[in-house]
Scaffold this motif. Structure first.
Motif, PDB file in Angstrom:
ATOM      1  N   ALA A   1     -48.293  -8.710  21.807  1.00  0.00           N
ATOM      2  CA  ALA A   1     -48.327  -7.711  22.878  1.00  0.00           C
ATOM      3  C   ALA A   1     -47.932  -6.341  22.340  1.00  0.00           C
ATOM      4  CB  ALA A   1     -47.391  -8.132  24.013  1.00  0.00           C
ATOM      5  N   GLU A   2     -47.033  -6.308  21.357  1.00  0.00           N
ATOM      6  CA  GLU A   2     -46.619  -5.048  20.748  1.00  0.00           C
ATOM      7  C   GLU A   2     -47.797  -4.365  20.081  1.00  0.00           C
ATOM      8  OE1 GLU A   2     -44.150  -1.960  19.755  1.00  0.00           O
ATOM      9  OE2 GLU A   2     -43.467  -3.736  20.837  1.00  0.00           O
ATOM     10  N   PHE A   3     -48.608  -5.144  19.375  1.00  0.00           N
ATOM     11  CA  PHE A   3     -49.778  -4.563  18.722  1.00  0.00           C
ATOM     12  C   PHE A   3     -50.766  -4.047  19.765  1.00  0.00           C
ATOM     13  CE2 PHE A   3     -54.019  -4.575  16.908  1.00  0.00           C
ATOM     14  CZ  PHE A   3     -53.820  -3.968  15.683  1.00  0.00           C
ATOM     15  N   ARG A   4     -51.010  -4.815  20.824  1.00  0.00           N
ATOM     16  CA  ARG A   4     -51.951  -4.384  21.869  1.00  0.00           C
ATOM     17  C   ARG A   4     -51.541  -3.046  22.445  1.00  0.00           C
ATOM     18  NH1 ARG A   4     -51.546  -9.764  23.521  1.00  0.00           N
ATOM     19  NH2 ARG A   4     -50.215  -9.197  25.299  1.00  0.00           N
ATOM     20  N   THR A   5     -50.255  -2.885  22.732  1.00  0.00           N
ATOM     21  CA  THR A   5     -49.773  -1.635  23.315  1.00  0.00           C
ATOM     22  C   THR A   5     -49.967  -0.467  22.363  1.00  0.00           C
ATOM     23  OG1 THR A   5     -48.119  -2.819  24.626  1.00  0.00           O
ATOM     24  CG2 THR A   5     -47.752  -0.471  24.250  1.00  0.00           C
ATOM     25  N   ARG A   6     -49.631  -0.670  21.109  1.00  0.00           N
ATOM     26  CA  ARG A   6     -49.756   0.409  20.133  1.00  0.00           C
ATOM     27  C   ARG A   6     -51.221   0.708  19.819  1.00  0.00           C
ATOM     28  NH1 ARG A   6     -44.974   1.679  17.233  1.00  0.00           N
ATOM     29  NH2 ARG A   6     -43.189   0.429  17.900  1.00  0.00           N
ATOM     30  N   TRP A   7     -52.050  -0.311  19.801  1.00  0.00           N
ATOM     31  CA  TRP A   7     -53.483  -0.096  19.536  1.00  0.00           C
ATOM     32  C   TRP A   7     -54.101   0.761  20.632  1.00  0.00           C
ATOM     33  CZ3 TRP A   7     -56.346  -0.406  15.411  1.00  0.00           C
ATOM     34  CH2 TRP A   7     -57.735  -0.442  15.524  1.00  0.00           C
ATOM     35  N   ALA A   8     -53.682   0.566  21.847  1.00  0.00           N
ATOM     36  CA  ALA A   8     -54.234   1.320  22.975  1.00  0.00           C
ATOM     37  C   ALA A   8     -53.832   2.789  22.939  1.00  0.00           C
ATOM     38  CB  ALA A   8     -53.777   0.700  24.296  1.00  0.00           C
ATOM     39  N   ALA A   9     -52.820   3.150  22.140  1.00  0.00           N
ATOM     40  CA  ALA A   9     -52.382   4.547  22.060  1.00  0.00           C
ATOM     41  C   ALA A   9     -53.311   5.402  21.211  1.00  0.00           C
ATOM     42  CB  ALA A   9     -50.966   4.615  21.490  1.00  0.00           C
ATOM     43  N   HIS A  10     -54.159   4.778  20.387  1.00  0.00           N
ATOM     44  CA  HIS A  10     -55.154   5.486  19.567  1.00  0.00           C
ATOM     45  C   HIS A  10     -54.525   6.488  18.594  1.00  0.00           C
ATOM     46  CE1 HIS A  10     -58.983   4.113  21.450  1.00  0.00           C
ATOM     47  NE2 HIS A  10     -58.140   3.795  22.415  1.00  0.00           N
ATOM     48  N   ASP A  11     -53.360   6.168  18.090  1.00  0.00           N
ATOM     49  CA  ASP A  11     -52.756   7.016  17.062  1.00  0.00           C
ATOM     50  C   ASP A  11     -53.440   6.742  15.722  1.00  0.00           C
ATOM     51  OD1 ASP A  11     -50.989   8.195  18.831  1.00  0.00           O
ATOM     52  OD2 ASP A  11     -49.463   6.648  18.522  1.00  0.00           O
ATOM     53  N   VAL A  12     -53.530   7.787  14.909  1.00  0.00           N
ATOM     54  CA  VAL A  12     -54.287   7.715  13.659  1.00  0.00           C
ATOM     55  C   VAL A  12     -53.427   8.218  12.507  1.00  0.00           C
ATOM     56  CG1 VAL A  12     -56.351   8.501  12.440  1.00  0.00           C
ATOM     57  CG2 VAL A  12     -56.438   8.117  14.894  1.00  0.00           C
ATOM     58  N   ARG A  13     -53.558   7.537  11.389  1.00  0.00           N
ATOM     59  CA  ARG A  13     -52.870   7.983  10.180  1.00  0.00           C
ATOM     60  C   ARG A  13     -53.720   7.629   8.967  1.00  0.00           C
ATOM     61  NH1 ARG A  13     -46.520   6.715   8.761  1.00  0.00           N
ATOM     62  NH2 ARG A  13     -46.300   8.145   7.006  1.00  0.00           N
ATOM     63  N   ILE A  14     -53.917   8.585   8.101  1.00  0.00           N
ATOM     64  CA  ILE A  14     -54.723   8.354   6.897  1.00  0.00           C
ATOM     65  C   ILE A  14     -53.863   8.526   5.652  1.00  0.00           C
ATOM     66  CG2 ILE A  14     -56.692   9.161   5.542  1.00  0.00           C
ATOM     67  CD1 ILE A  14     -58.005   9.992   8.182  1.00  0.00           C
ATOM     68  N   HIS A  15     -53.196   9.650   5.558  1.00  0.00           N
ATOM     69  CA  HIS A  15     -52.364   9.938   4.393  1.00  0.00           C
ATOM     70  C   HIS A  15     -50.905   9.643   4.741  1.00  0.00           C
ATOM     71  CE1 HIS A  15     -55.855  11.835   2.654  1.00  0.00           C
ATOM     72  NE2 HIS A  15     -55.975  12.591   3.720  1.00  0.00           N
ATOM     73  N   HIS A  16     -50.264   8.888   3.906  1.00  0.00           N
ATOM     74  CA  HIS A  16     -48.871   8.568   4.172  1.00  0.00           C
ATOM     75  C   HIS A  16     -48.126   8.416   2.857  1.00  0.00           C
ATOM     76  CE1 HIS A  16     -50.743   4.747   3.343  1.00  0.00           C
ATOM     77  NE2 HIS A  16     -49.582   4.147   3.253  1.00  0.00           N
ATOM     78  N   GLY A  17     -46.849   8.640   2.917  1.00  0.00           N
ATOM     79  CA  GLY A  17     -45.984   8.554   1.754  1.00  0.00           C
ATOM     80  C   GLY A  17     -44.625   9.081   2.143  1.00  0.00           C
ATOM     81  N   GLY A  18     -43.614   8.793   1.347  1.00  0.00           N
ATOM     82  CA  GLY A  18     -42.291   9.276   1.684  1.00  0.00           C
ATOM     83  C   GLY A  18     -41.219   8.343   1.185  1.00  0.00           C
TER      84      GLY A  18
END
Length: 288
Positions: A207-224
């Motif tokens: 259910a956690e994934f379903r909720t976050r998937w519906a938010a349509h947030d996008v990330r391509i470059h990451h690091g840190g």
């Protein structure tokens, strides 16, 4: 396209873009007509775009919409990927085939003895790793969420393994970044059957994934910086940096390197893991 634009529109207030406000508003964020004004297009045209009717849309118009919605670089790339994927084509999309990592890449990984180095594909499967990466990510390799070939998948591990919250300090951040990376991959390759199956599996089981998937947030470059609570080495704060690894024209791969700041306790603990990883390769002792 519809859901992505609607969720981005809902995140921006009229005050943020210098528009006057009056009375009660029935929708969060901007209205469609307000986005149209900011982008310099008609309300009817923008409404059609938000409904997915994008045949013949120009890059200039998409760029104007991206500016009106204050999209960041990753979101802008995703918008253009969605538009490209929606264009009619006379050709049947070719199915992406998984490729084996060439020996030269494994040689490269094995040459890094003081850094944990691994290769992932766009679906976040770990397809190659050096000894230190196997030691660092032992909880993933030992997890029941690995596939039939014993390959870990970050998304399955974070969302389906009960021990995952204990392995990383910022579990919420790990979940958010994972979903956003998969969303970007879906924009690039909407016809990837294996990716669709993975997303379907996660939506069904979490259910956690379903909720976050519906938010349509996008990330391509990451690091840190990422903090781990390793079951053997204890707390670890490591710097990580992903690099594009073009080993196949039809499959996206990324080389990610984890290392510790020199002269710190984290470096000592990472060296300890490195010695354990070396012993594992020689068959002398397990990771755990």
């Amino acid at each position: 396209m519809r859901d992505f634009l609607a969720t981005r529109r809902a995140k921006i207030t009229p005050e943020q873009v210098g528009l006057p406000t009056s009375g009660r508003r029935r929708v969060p964020g901007l209205r469609r007509e307000e986005v149209a004004v900011l982008a310099g297009v008609s309300t009817e045209w923008y409404t059609r775009l938000e409904k997915g009717h994008i045949n013949g849309v120009s890059e200039d118009v998409l760029d104007a919409v991206a500016g009106a919605l204050q999209l960041d670089d990753d979101e802008r790339t995703y918008l253009f990927d969605l538009a490209r994927a929606a264009q009619p084509s006379s050709r049947t999309p070719r199915r992406r085939k998984a490729v084996d990592v060439p020996p030269r890449v494994q040689w490269l990984l094995d040459s890094m003895t003081l850094s944990a180095a691994l290769v992932t594909n766009g679906r976040l499967d770990i397809v190659a790793a050096n000894a230190l990466a196997r030691a660092l990510f032992a909880p993933l390799f030992d997890s029941e969420t690995t596939d039939a070939r014993g390959r870990p998948n970050f998304a399955r591990y974070w969302f389906l393994d009960r021990g995952a919250p204990d392995f990383v300090a910022d579990w919420d951040g790990a979940l958010g970044a994972t979903v956003a990376l998969l969303r970007a991959e879906a924009g690039r390759y909407p016809h990837d059957k294996a990716l669709r199956e993975l997303i379907g599996e996660l939506c069904t089981m979490s259910a956690e994934f379903r909720t976050r998937w519906a938010a349509h947030d996008v990330r391509i470059h990451h690091g840190g910086v990422k903090q781990f609570q390793h079951p053997d080495a204890g707390p670890l704060e490591l710097v990580y940096q992903p690099l594009d690894l073009p080993i196949s024209p039809r499959e996206v791969h990324s080389l990610t390197i984890y290392t510790a700041e020199p002269g710190t306790l984290d470096e000592d603990r990472l060296k300890l893991l490195a010695s354990w990883g070396s012993d594992q390769v020689q068959g002398d002792k397990p990771y755990r």
